[in-house]
Write an enzyme that holds these catalytic residues in place. Structure first.
Site, PDB file in Angstrom:
ATOM      1  N   GLY A 158       0.803  -1.216   0.000  1.00  0.00           N
ATOM      2  CA  GLY A 158       0.000   0.000   0.000  1.00  0.00           C
ATOM      3  C   GLY A 158       0.833   1.263   0.000  1.00  0.00           C
ATOM      4  O   GLY A 158       2.040   1.237  -0.190  1.00  0.00           O
TER       5      GLY A 158
ATOM      6  N   GLU B  47       5.036   2.879  -6.990  1.00  0.00           N
ATOM      7  CA  GLU B  47       3.761   2.177  -7.206  1.00  0.00           C
ATOM      8  C   GLU B  47       3.560   1.927  -8.699  1.00  0.00           C
ATOM      9  O   GLU B  47       2.653   2.468  -9.334  1.00  0.00           O
ATOM     10  CB  GLU B  47       2.603   2.978  -6.613  1.00  0.00           C
ATOM     11  CG  GLU B  47       2.570   2.975  -5.104  1.00  0.00           C
ATOM     12  CD  GLU B  47       2.262   1.593  -4.532  1.00  0.00           C
ATOM     13  OE1 GLU B  47       1.417   0.865  -5.091  1.00  0.00           O
ATOM     14  OE2 GLU B  47       2.875   1.241  -3.514  1.00  0.00           O
TER      15      GLU B  47
ATOM     16  N   GLY C  27      -0.275  -7.885  -5.885  1.00  0.00           N
ATOM     17  CA  GLY C  27      -0.385  -6.769  -6.812  1.00  0.00           C
ATOM     18  C   GLY C  27       0.938  -6.595  -7.528  1.00  0.00           C
ATOM     19  O   GLY C  27       1.821  -7.435  -7.442  1.00  0.00           O
TER      20      GLY C  27
ATOM     21  N   CYS D 118      -5.216   0.466 -14.833  1.00  0.00           N
ATOM     22  CA  CYS D 118      -3.892   0.334 -14.210  1.00  0.00           C
ATOM     23  C   CYS D 118      -3.194  -0.925 -14.701  1.00  0.00           C
ATOM     24  O   CYS D 118      -3.834  -1.942 -14.978  1.00  0.00           O
ATOM     25  CB  CYS D 118      -4.014   0.263 -12.683  1.00  0.00           C
ATOM     26  SG  CYS D 118      -4.478   1.818 -11.901  1.00  0.00           S
TER      27      CYS D 118
ATOM     28  N   CYS E  85      -7.568   0.374  -6.668  1.00  0.00           N
ATOM     29  CA  CYS E  85      -7.280   1.740  -6.215  1.00  0.00           C
ATOM     30  C   CYS E  85      -8.387   2.711  -6.625  1.00  0.00           C
ATOM     31  O   CYS E  85      -8.407   3.861  -6.184  1.00  0.00           O
ATOM     32  CB  CYS E  85      -5.929   2.222  -6.754  1.00  0.00           C
ATOM     33  SG  CYS E  85      -5.917   2.668  -8.506  1.00  0.00           S
TER      34      CYS E  85
ATOM     35  N   ASP F 209       6.124  -2.613   0.917  1.00  0.00           N
ATOM     36  CA  ASP F 209       6.782  -3.915   0.813  1.00  0.00           C
ATOM     37  C   ASP F 209       7.703  -4.030  -0.400  1.00  0.00           C
ATOM     38  O   ASP F 209       8.784  -4.625  -0.315  1.00  0.00           O
ATOM     39  CB  ASP F 209       5.773  -5.062   0.854  1.00  0.00           C
ATOM     40  CG  ASP F 209       4.675  -4.979  -0.191  1.00  0.00           C
ATOM     41  OD1 ASP F 209       4.531  -3.943  -0.875  1.00  0.00           O
ATOM     42  OD2 ASP F 209       3.924  -5.958  -0.315  1.00  0.00           O
TER      43      ASP F 209
ATOM     44  N   GLU G 179      -1.679  -3.020 -13.011  1.00  0.00           N
ATOM     45  CA  GLU G 179      -1.970  -4.114 -12.088  1.00  0.00           C
ATOM     46  C   GLU G 179      -3.180  -4.952 -12.482  1.00  0.00           C
ATOM     47  O   GLU G 179      -3.190  -6.156 -12.267  1.00  0.00           O
ATOM     48  CB  GLU G 179      -2.173  -3.549 -10.684  1.00  0.00           C
ATOM     49  CG  GLU G 179      -2.341  -4.591  -9.628  1.00  0.00           C
ATOM     50  CD  GLU G 179      -2.128  -4.049  -8.233  1.00  0.00           C
ATOM     51  OE1 GLU G 179      -3.042  -4.234  -7.408  1.00  0.00           O
ATOM     52  OE2 GLU G 179      -1.060  -3.470  -7.966  1.00  0.00           O
TER      53      GLU G 179
ATOM     54  N   CYS H  26      -9.472  -0.807 -11.209  1.00  0.00           N
ATOM     55  CA  CYS H  26      -8.452  -1.312 -10.287  1.00  0.00           C
ATOM     56  C   CYS H  26      -8.956  -1.180  -8.848  1.00  0.00           C
ATOM     57  O   CYS H  26      -9.887  -0.411  -8.571  1.00  0.00           O
ATOM     58  CB  CYS H  26      -7.170  -0.508 -10.478  1.00  0.00           C
ATOM     59  SG  CYS H  26      -5.786  -1.039  -9.449  1.00  0.00           S
TER      60      CYS H  26
END
Length: 170
Positions: A57, A145, A124, A166, A161, A96, A168, A159
């Site tokens: 995140g 990100e 992700g 995105c 988010c 992370d 992802e 997404c």
């Protein structure tokens, strides 16, 4: 895991599990699990420099706050404050993927380079950017990100988010 100054894992525990509950309760459980792990493994708390946390995140690493972690349903969580209070040890948190990039820059595949970019694939798509040997977090700690770069402005796919198209989601 307990890691020494050479990046070697001295001891580790397999997994920490919890059901979805109030975010502060989960953080408190995590702090207790760390404290119990250190005690059970016989570590002298005075020999532990601190606790490093890699969290998915958007993270305010300067203030130890998880601003938003959609996979954990955490928002504006003062994670380091809770962990420090429970364990008595200083704690630091970063994204992370940033933690992974730092690990590779210090001890792994990128240790001989001053500049690197790491792409992580997990729950992700994340990334970490190392510039001149230092982690680059950018505006609001969101520089790495990479999964939330919009690659299709006309995408019908939303997404997690909230945006559409995105990297992802693909």
């Amino acid at each position: 895991a307990v890691v020494n100054e050479n990046g070697e894992v001295v001891s580790n525990v397999g997994r920490f599990e919890t059901i979805r509950e109030v975010q502060e309760a989960t953080a408190l459980k995590l702090g207790r699990a760390v404290k119990n792990f250190l005690q059970d493994e016989g570590f002298d708390i005075n020999e532990i420099a601190g606790i490093g946390i890699g969290c998915p995140g958007t993270i305010d690493s300067a203030n130890g706050v998880v601003n938003y972690a959609n996979n954990l349903a955490w928002e504006k969580l003062a994670l380091c404050e809770i962990i420090e209070k429970e364990t008595g040890l200083p704690a630091r948190v970063t994204n992370d993927a940033n933690a992974a990039a730092l690990g590779e820059a210090k001890f792994g595949a990128a240790k001989d380079y001053k500049f690197s970019v790491m792409l992580t694939l997990g729950t992700g798509v994340g990334g970490g950017i190392i510039i001149d040997g230092n982690l680059y977090e950018g505006n609001k700690s969101c520089a790495g990100e990479l999964g939330h770069i919009v690659i299709d402005n006309n995408s019908p796919i939303q997404c997690t988010c909230g945006r559409y198209g995105c990297f992802e989601v693909y």
